[in-house]
Enzyme design. Sequence first.
Site, mmCIF file in Angstrom:
data_model
loop_
_atom_site.group_PDB
_atom_site.id
_atom_site.type_symbol
_atom_site.label_atom_id
_atom_site.label_comp_id
_atom_site.label_asym_id
_atom_site.label_seq_id
_atom_site.Cartn_x
_atom_site.Cartn_y
_atom_site.Cartn_z
ATOM 1 N N GLY A 9 -0.739 -8.830 -9.138
ATOM 2 C CA GLY A 9 0.601 -8.480 -9.609
ATOM 3 C C GLY A 9 1.607 -9.542 -9.196
ATOM 4 N N SER A 11 2.962 -11.786 -11.084
ATOM 5 C CA SER A 11 3.811 -12.273 -12.169
ATOM 6 C C SER A 11 5.267 -11.856 -12.011
ATOM 7 C CB SER A 11 3.276 -11.780 -13.520
ATOM 8 O OG SER A 11 2.926 -10.412 -13.437
ATOM 9 N N ARG A 12 5.477 -10.731 -11.335
ATOM 10 C CA ARG A 12 6.846 -10.195 -11.272
ATOM 11 C C ARG A 12 7.147 -9.595 -9.897
ATOM 12 N NH1 ARG A 12 7.148 -5.637 -14.706
ATOM 13 N NH2 ARG A 12 4.945 -5.610 -15.240
ATOM 14 N N ASN A 87 -1.178 -6.125 -4.331
ATOM 15 C CA ASN A 87 0.197 -5.729 -4.648
ATOM 16 C C ASN A 87 0.338 -5.054 -6.017
ATOM 17 O OD1 ASN A 87 3.334 -6.240 -4.670
ATOM 18 N ND2 ASN A 87 2.533 -7.262 -6.490
ATOM 19 N N TYR A 152 1.389 8.826 -7.424
ATOM 20 C CA TYR A 152 1.767 7.575 -6.749
ATOM 21 C C TYR A 152 1.655 7.738 -5.221
ATOM 22 C CZ TYR A 152 4.700 3.466 -5.675
ATOM 23 O OH TYR A 152 5.180 2.269 -5.203
ATOM 24 N N ALA A 154 -0.183 9.824 -3.584
ATOM 25 C CA ALA A 154 -1.606 9.929 -3.210
ATOM 26 C C ALA A 154 -2.242 8.545 -3.178
ATOM 27 C CB ALA A 154 -2.340 10.836 -4.193
#
Length: 244
Positions: A9, A11-12, A87, A152, A154
């Site tokens: 992750g 890219s952003r 991430n 989320y 969990a």
Amino acid sequence: MTKTAIVTGGSRGIGRAAAIELSKMGMNVAIIYHGNQAKAEETVAACKENGVDAIAIQCDVKLKDDVEVAIENIHETFGTVDVLVNNAGITKDGLLLRMSEEDFDAVLDTNLKGCFLFSKACAAIMMKQRSGKIINIASIVGIQGNAGQANYAASKAGIIGFTKSLAKELGSRGINVNAVAPGFVETDMTDVLSDKVKESLMNLIPLKRTAKPEDIANAIAFLASEKADYITGQVLTVDGGMCM
Ligand code: NAP
């Protein structure tokens, strides 16, 4: 030998800031992205400005074959895997009775299973090297829960248990495994929240400001550095004091 960091992750948002911070530390960086090639290439260019090599690899973190091919590719390109930042993450919020099985599975598969697949593939290399640092991005929601985010929460609580287990399993091989638990960070993920929700969250932050991705990246960089050599199995909350 120049160290290699992988940021899923990247890219952003937080992943992008972490990739850039790690490149400032002199590490080559592999950026894993899902669909946003243009943004991933932007992160690659930003990392290269710091004098290191960087590549972007398209990979769905929840797919075992994608992950294995990506790690093989990175290992072949750079010859080593020293830091893994798990991430990549998504939200699909909803109250329990309205939460579909698909939304539950999608969040668990991306956030938690993705972390498992990447850790497994990288640990095999790190164990042979007898060194490595794995940093998993959890959330304060995984510590204190949040109405409307059962899936989320969990996934993030799962990441914390996963982190502590790996720390115990891999410590004797010279591998440190820690988690960072951010609070409210200004990224695309939180941009979708209403002003009312943002204001109520702001009221819970003793430092009276939201986090920039760089605030989280600084903690990631510390855990990836030699300064954190004696730290493992920990959850570092970076949240302006929201959760204590
Ligand atoms: P973001 O801006 O929405 O970026 C998400 C990143 O994850 C993107 O790079 C995206 O790639 C990648 N991604 C999503 N699904 C993927 C998949 N299946 N395979 C590969 N990559 C995938 O998110 P963020 O706010 O920076 O959050 C980063 C992490 O921090 C997440 O784990 C999140 O849960 C956690 N966190 C965020 C906050 C916050 O307030 N923002 C708070 C606590 C924890 P593409 O660009 O290609 O789509």
